[in-house]
Design a protein around this motif. Structure first.
Motif, PDB file in Angstrom:
ATOM      1  N   ARG A  43       0.836  -1.195   0.000  1.00 22.46           N
ATOM      2  CA  ARG A  43       0.000   0.000   0.000  1.00 22.46           C
ATOM      3  C   ARG A  43       0.879   1.256   0.000  1.00 22.46           C
ATOM      4  NH1 ARG A  43       0.196   2.467   4.825  1.00 22.46           N
ATOM      5  NH2 ARG A  43       0.759   1.250   6.653  1.00 22.46           N
ATOM      6  N   ALA A  44       0.264   2.366  -0.434  1.00 23.96           N
ATOM      7  CA  ALA A  44       1.011   3.620  -0.405  1.00 23.96           C
ATOM      8  C   ALA A  44       1.262   4.016   1.048  1.00 23.96           C
ATOM      9  CB  ALA A  44       0.215   4.691  -1.131  1.00 23.96           C
ATOM     10  N   ILE A  45       2.412   4.619   1.291  1.00 20.65           N
ATOM     11  CA  ILE A  45       2.778   5.033   2.656  1.00 20.65           C
ATOM     12  C   ILE A  45       2.296   6.471   2.873  1.00 20.65           C
ATOM     13  CG2 ILE A  45       4.728   5.338   4.251  1.00 20.65           C
ATOM     14  CD1 ILE A  45       4.586   2.448   3.350  1.00 20.65           C
ATOM     15  N   ALA A  46       1.810   6.745   4.094  1.00 16.30           N
ATOM     16  CA  ALA A  46       1.289   8.087   4.409  1.00 16.30           C
ATOM     17  C   ALA A  46       2.327   9.149   4.041  1.00 16.30           C
ATOM     18  CB  ALA A  46       0.942   8.166   5.892  1.00 16.30           C
ATOM     19  N   PRO A  47       1.878  10.246   3.403  1.00 17.28           N
ATOM     20  CA  PRO A  47       2.843  11.218   2.847  1.00 17.28           C
ATOM     21  C   PRO A  47       3.721  11.884   3.898  1.00 17.28           C
ATOM     22  CG  PRO A  47       0.587  12.059   2.704  1.00 17.28           C
ATOM     23  CD  PRO A  47       0.484  10.620   3.106  1.00 17.28           C
ATOM     24  N   GLY A  48       3.203  12.004   5.138  1.00 12.37           N
ATOM     25  CA  GLY A  48       3.986  12.658   6.187  1.00 12.37           C
ATOM     26  C   GLY A  48       5.243  11.889   6.568  1.00 12.37           C
ATOM     27  N   GLU A  49       5.386  10.656   6.102  1.00  9.33           N
ATOM     28  CA  GLU A  49       6.643   9.926   6.322  1.00  9.33           C
ATOM     29  C   GLU A  49       7.759  10.511   5.453  1.00  9.33           C
ATOM     30  OE1 GLU A  49       7.224   7.517   8.641  1.00  9.33           O
ATOM     31  OE2 GLU A  49       5.167   7.878   9.296  1.00  9.33           O
ATOM     32  N   PHE A  50       7.352  11.278   4.426  1.00  8.16           N
ATOM     33  CA  PHE A  50       8.344  11.807   3.478  1.00  8.16           C
ATOM     34  C   PHE A  50       8.288  13.322   3.331  1.00  8.16           C
ATOM     35  CE2 PHE A  50       6.978   7.541   2.262  1.00  8.16           C
ATOM     36  CZ  PHE A  50       8.177   6.866   2.475  1.00  8.16           C
ATOM     37  N   ILE A  51       7.073  13.889   3.500  1.00 15.44           N
ATOM     38  CA  ILE A  51       6.901  15.331   3.273  1.00 15.44           C
ATOM     39  C   ILE A  51       6.449  15.973   4.578  1.00 15.44           C
ATOM     40  CG2 ILE A  51       5.700  17.085   1.889  1.00 15.44           C
ATOM     41  CD1 ILE A  51       7.335  15.209   0.130  1.00 15.44           C
TER      42      ILE A  51
END
Ligand code: HEM
Length: 456
Positions: free
Chosen positions: A205-213
């Motif tokens: 699954r896609a990872i929550a964006p706050g892990e990267f942004i």
């Protein structure tokens, strides 16, 4: 189909929730294949001149909003804590950054297990004594386009004052995107939710964006704390840069010493990496390499370890399985999804050949700039270095270390599960020696303008 066409194919503009136009392209955009590029390290001697240069460089940095466009070259900029300070960013802001970033990579040697031959006192000058303030990376599709982009950046540098170029390093790989050991690299990448690109088979699954942004919701459901003010922190991310000298000769010698004949040597190398040189993963091709599988992104990452609980196909100790155990049963439980990283590593030096020996190693001929991006980059790299790279407890292998990137102060071992008895291959040495590195912050385009303006 080119890499860009493949991404266009998976891009769904209606699924975008991130502010792509404010995020540096390099965070979300994969490097081209083939690729060439350059890393340049700058030291800021005087704040005003540094800010003026940063402002001009920012004009050459595309946003992630362009990432289905056919860019010929693109630039990314990241700044160390010492760099932000030298640029005049106020103390009130500097202290809102993570402590590890404030200290810088060299001072985190203990947490990173950067001892012995990897210790900071032996690093290259560009990474010592807070020399690296601004790290500039330019990627291009070929040498001609690179030369044009470098000339533009150098033009800005020559027209500036108060900034010193402390190091440059060219890199590149051909269409097979192989690293110095001859392995296709940067295959498995997390999908960032809200970026608009559909996951590829096997990306889970896609990872929550706050892990990267920074500023977006993370896997916990809330954003991680973001550097202040918001104009500086939001839509930025953190970068780990580690430059390795790859001892390809020592690795080849190791294979020759422990496996008879070329086929057996390829297999031992595949067991150590978790994939064959083409990129074909062991779980999908246990006994031989499969070029077509390795080159097919629709299939090459579409596997799990659930049918290989004992590691008979892909050893638990292999680099790939250590770095992303996927659905393996771990002795020490952890949430694998908060340790996912966007890898943007680059390779330098000649292509791999089996005849290179340890006598050919040294002098920084072949290597990797291991670069990754994550909103929790420092927690992640320090966790990885301590637990998954330089120990083996989490997979019941006591002190055994990663066979590719572990620091081996004395020759270590590599365990290959077999039925009825496992095989222990001894004599693993440090096949990738650390030559330097830094903890960096990659601001948004707004953040870069905020720093450049200096109106605190
Ligand atoms: C410097 C020498 C290194 C080499 C030669 C190397 C090589 C590779 C190769 C060939 C792969 C498999 C292909 C792929 O999925 O991209 C891989 C995967 C990976 N490596 Fe490395 N690597 C190096 C350093 C590191 C370091 C220092 C880390 C982290 C501390 C790391 C983390 C990873 C991760 C997270 C994956 C993806 C695993 C997956 O999702 O299946 N690598 N590496």
């Amino acid at each position: 189909m080119s890499l860009l066409e493949k991404i266009r194919d998976r891009f769904r503009p209606d699924r975008v929730t991130l502010q792509l136009d404010d995020i540096q392209a390099l965070i979300l955009r994969s490097r081209p294949e083939p690729y060439v590029g350059i890393h340049a390290m700058l030291h800021v001697d005087e704040a005003e001149g540094g800010r003026a240069l940063l402002g001009r460089l920012a004009q050459h940095i595309p946003s992630a909003g362009t990432w289905t466009e056919d860019l010929e070259a693109w630039t990314g900029v990241a700044i160390s804590h010492a760099g932000l300070k030298a640029l005049g960013v106020p103390e009130a802001s500097l202290k809102t950054f993570p402590l590890a970033f404030q200290q810088g990579m060299a001072k985190r040697a203990e947490q990173l297990r950067d001892f012995g031959e990897n210790a900071p006192q032996d690093w290259e000058d560009a990474y010592r004594d807070d020399h690296c303030h601004i790290a500039l990376t330019i990627y291009a599709v070929d040498k001609d386009r690179l030369d044009i982009a470098v000339e533009k950046a150098m033009g800005e540098y020559r027209a500036s004052s108060g900034v010193t170029l402390v190091g440059t390093h060219e890199f590149g790989a051909d269409a097979e995107a192989k690293n110095p050991f001859g392995f296709r690299d940067s295959i498995s990448q997390p999908t960032v939710a809200g970026a608009g690109v559909e996951p590829q088979p096997g990306q889970e699954r896609a990872i929550a964006p706050g892990e990267f942004i920074l500023g977006e919701n993370s896997e916990t459901g809330a954003p991680l704390s973001i550097p202040q003010p918001e104009a500086l922190g939001r839509n930025g991310s953190f970068v780990v840069l580690r430059k390795y000298d790859s001892r390809v000769g020592a690795f080849n010698d190791f294979l020759r010493a422990h496996a008879e004949g070329e086929e057996a040597q390829h297999k031992l190398a595949a067991k150590m990496f978790g994939r064959w040189r083409s990129g074909a993963p062991l779980p999908l091709s246990p006994d031989h390499d499969d070029e077509a599988l390795g080159a097919d992104p629709q299939r090459s990452n579409d596997f799990s370890f659930k049918d290989d609980a004992a590691g008979l196909v892909c050893p638990h100790a292999s680099h790939m399985r250590r770095m992303n155990p996927r659905d393996s049963q771990l002795t020490i439980l952890t949430d694998v999804n908060i340790h996912r990283i966007i890898r943007r590593s680059s390779t330098f030096g000649p292509k791999w050949t089996p005849d290179v020996t340890a006598r050919d190693d040294g002098d920084d001929q072949r290597g990797i700039f291991f670069i990754f991006i994550s909103a929790r980059a420092y927690d992640t790299i320090e966790f990885l270095q301590q637990e998954w790279v330089n120990r083996g407890n989490f997979i019941d292998l006591a002190e055994e270390r990663d066979p590719i990137v572990g620091l081996h102060d004395k020759p270590g071992s590599f365990t290959i599960p077999k039925d009825p008895a496992r095989q222990r291959v001894n004599g693993v040495t440090t096949f990738n020696r650390l030559r330097g590195g830094e903890y960096l912050f990659m601001p948004s385009l707004t953040g870069l303008q905020w720093i450049a303006a200096g109106r605190w």
